[in-house]
Design a protein around this motif. Structure first.
Motif, short mmCIF file in Angstrom:
data_model
loop_
_atom_site.label_atom_id
_atom_site.label_comp_id
_atom_site.label_asym_id
_atom_site.label_seq_id
_atom_site.Cartn_x
_atom_site.Cartn_y
_atom_site.Cartn_z
N HIS A 122 65.69 39.65 56.04
CA HIS A 122 65.03 40.94 56.28
C HIS A 122 64.60 41.57 54.95
O HIS A 122 63.49 42.11 54.84
CB HIS A 122 65.97 41.89 57.04
CG HIS A 122 65.49 43.30 57.11
ND1 HIS A 122 64.40 43.66 57.87
CD2 HIS A 122 65.92 44.42 56.49
CE1 HIS A 122 64.19 44.96 57.72
NE2 HIS A 122 65.11 45.43 56.88
N GLU A 123 65.45 41.47 53.96
CA GLU A 123 65.15 42.05 52.65
C GLU A 123 63.95 41.35 52.00
O GLU A 123 63.08 42.00 51.43
CB GLU A 123 66.38 41.95 51.75
CG GLU A 123 66.26 42.67 50.44
CD GLU A 123 66.21 44.18 50.57
OE1 GLU A 123 65.75 44.82 49.62
OE2 GLU A 123 66.60 44.72 51.62
N LEU A 124 63.90 40.03 52.09
CA LEU A 124 62.77 39.29 51.54
C LEU A 124 61.46 39.66 52.24
O LEU A 124 60.43 39.82 51.60
CB LEU A 124 63.02 37.79 51.63
CG LEU A 124 63.99 37.22 50.60
CD1 LEU A 124 64.34 35.78 50.94
CD2 LEU A 124 63.43 37.32 49.20
N ARG A 125 61.50 39.81 53.55
CA ARG A 125 60.30 40.22 54.30
C ARG A 125 59.85 41.62 53.89
O ARG A 125 58.65 41.89 53.78
CB ARG A 125 60.56 40.17 55.81
CG ARG A 125 60.63 38.76 56.34
CD ARG A 125 60.68 38.75 57.86
NE ARG A 125 60.99 37.42 58.31
CZ ARG A 125 62.06 37.10 59.03
NH1 ARG A 125 62.91 38.03 59.41
NH2 ARG A 125 62.28 35.86 59.40
N ARG A 126 60.81 42.51 53.67
CA ARG A 126 60.48 43.87 53.26
C ARG A 126 59.80 43.87 51.89
O ARG A 126 58.78 44.53 51.68
CB ARG A 126 61.76 44.72 53.21
CG ARG A 126 61.53 46.19 52.95
CD ARG A 126 62.85 46.94 53.00
NE ARG A 126 63.71 46.62 51.88
CZ ARG A 126 63.68 47.26 50.71
NH1 ARG A 126 62.84 48.24 50.51
NH2 ARG A 126 64.50 46.91 49.75
N ILE A 127 60.31 43.08 50.97
CA ILE A 127 59.71 42.99 49.64
C ILE A 127 58.32 42.36 49.73
O ILE A 127 57.38 42.81 49.06
CB ILE A 127 60.62 42.21 48.68
CG1 ILE A 127 61.94 42.96 48.48
CG2 ILE A 127 59.95 41.97 47.34
CD1 ILE A 127 63.00 42.17 47.78
N GLU A 128 58.17 41.33 50.56
CA GLU A 128 56.86 40.71 50.74
C GLU A 128 55.85 41.71 51.29
O GLU A 128 54.67 41.68 50.91
CB GLU A 128 56.97 39.50 51.66
CG GLU A 128 57.60 38.29 51.01
CD GLU A 128 57.84 37.15 51.98
OE1 GLU A 128 57.56 37.30 53.20
OE2 GLU A 128 58.31 36.10 51.52
N LYS A 129 56.31 42.59 52.18
CA LYS A 129 55.43 43.63 52.72
C LYS A 129 54.93 44.54 51.60
O LYS A 129 53.74 44.86 51.52
CB LYS A 129 56.16 44.45 53.78
CG LYS A 129 55.31 45.49 54.47
CD LYS A 129 56.10 46.24 55.51
CE LYS A 129 56.86 47.34 54.81
NZ LYS A 129 57.53 48.28 55.70
N TYR A 130 55.82 44.92 50.69
CA TYR A 130 55.42 45.76 49.55
C TYR A 130 54.47 45.01 48.62
O TYR A 130 53.51 45.59 48.09
CB TYR A 130 56.63 46.25 48.78
CG TYR A 130 57.47 47.24 49.54
CD1 TYR A 130 56.89 48.28 50.26
CD2 TYR A 130 58.85 47.14 49.55
CE1 TYR A 130 57.67 49.19 50.96
CE2 TYR A 130 59.64 48.05 50.25
CZ TYR A 130 59.03 49.06 50.95
OH TYR A 130 59.80 49.96 51.64
#
Length: 157
Positions: free
Chosen positions: A110-118
């Protein structure tokens, strides 16, 4: 700094395992089991890539980040911080996989997806200038020409 420490610990751990792997290889000649050759090759390749990564990141490790950030624009600072976040979380993701846990069930995904979104938001902001611009006078001419009012714009001869 944290990333440098984690890489150092990981490198030392791999070197220790590599040495114990050599011992196991010697023990296998006496009858003990060792790793299959393809796994040993993969471990060796991973170790070489880790050393290469450490060499590439060494200038970043030797730089004071606060001084570096003062020389960067706000967009570059944001990109640098996202890079740091993504790097640390990627290393932790690798740790989760190596420890035998399911990475899909772990919060790191989830954290990696959130960073990718940014990261994608930053790319969109950068690419705004590269988008084609709307030629408003040309659009007005197209609209006027397409309306059935009978009034047509005059053509220049």
């Amino acid at each position: 700094y944290i990333l440098q420490k984690k890489l150092t610990v990981l490198t030392m751990s791999i070197q220790t395992n590599k040495l114990s792997g050599k011992r196991k290889k010697a023990d296998s000649e006496t009858g003990d089991e060792s790793l299959p050759p393809e796994i040993e090759d993969s471990c060796e390749k991973f170790f070489r890539q880790l050393i290469t990564l450490e060499k590439v990141l060494l200038p970043l490790f030797n730089t004071d980040i606060t001084q570096l950030e003062q020389t960067l624009t706000s967009e570059q600072q944001t990109a640098l911080k996202l890079l740091q976040l993504y790097g640390i979380n990627s290393l932790f993701f690798s740790y989760v996989i190596l420890s035998g846990e399911d990475p899909e069930a772990h919060e790191i995904q989830h954290e990696l997806r959130r960073i990718e979104k940014y990261i994608n938001q930053i790319k969109e902001i950068r690419d705004k200038d590269k988008r084609p611009k709307l030629d408003k006078p040309a659009v007005k001419r197209f609209v006027k020409a397409g309306l059935p009012t009978g009034k047509r714009p005059k053509r220049k001869k």
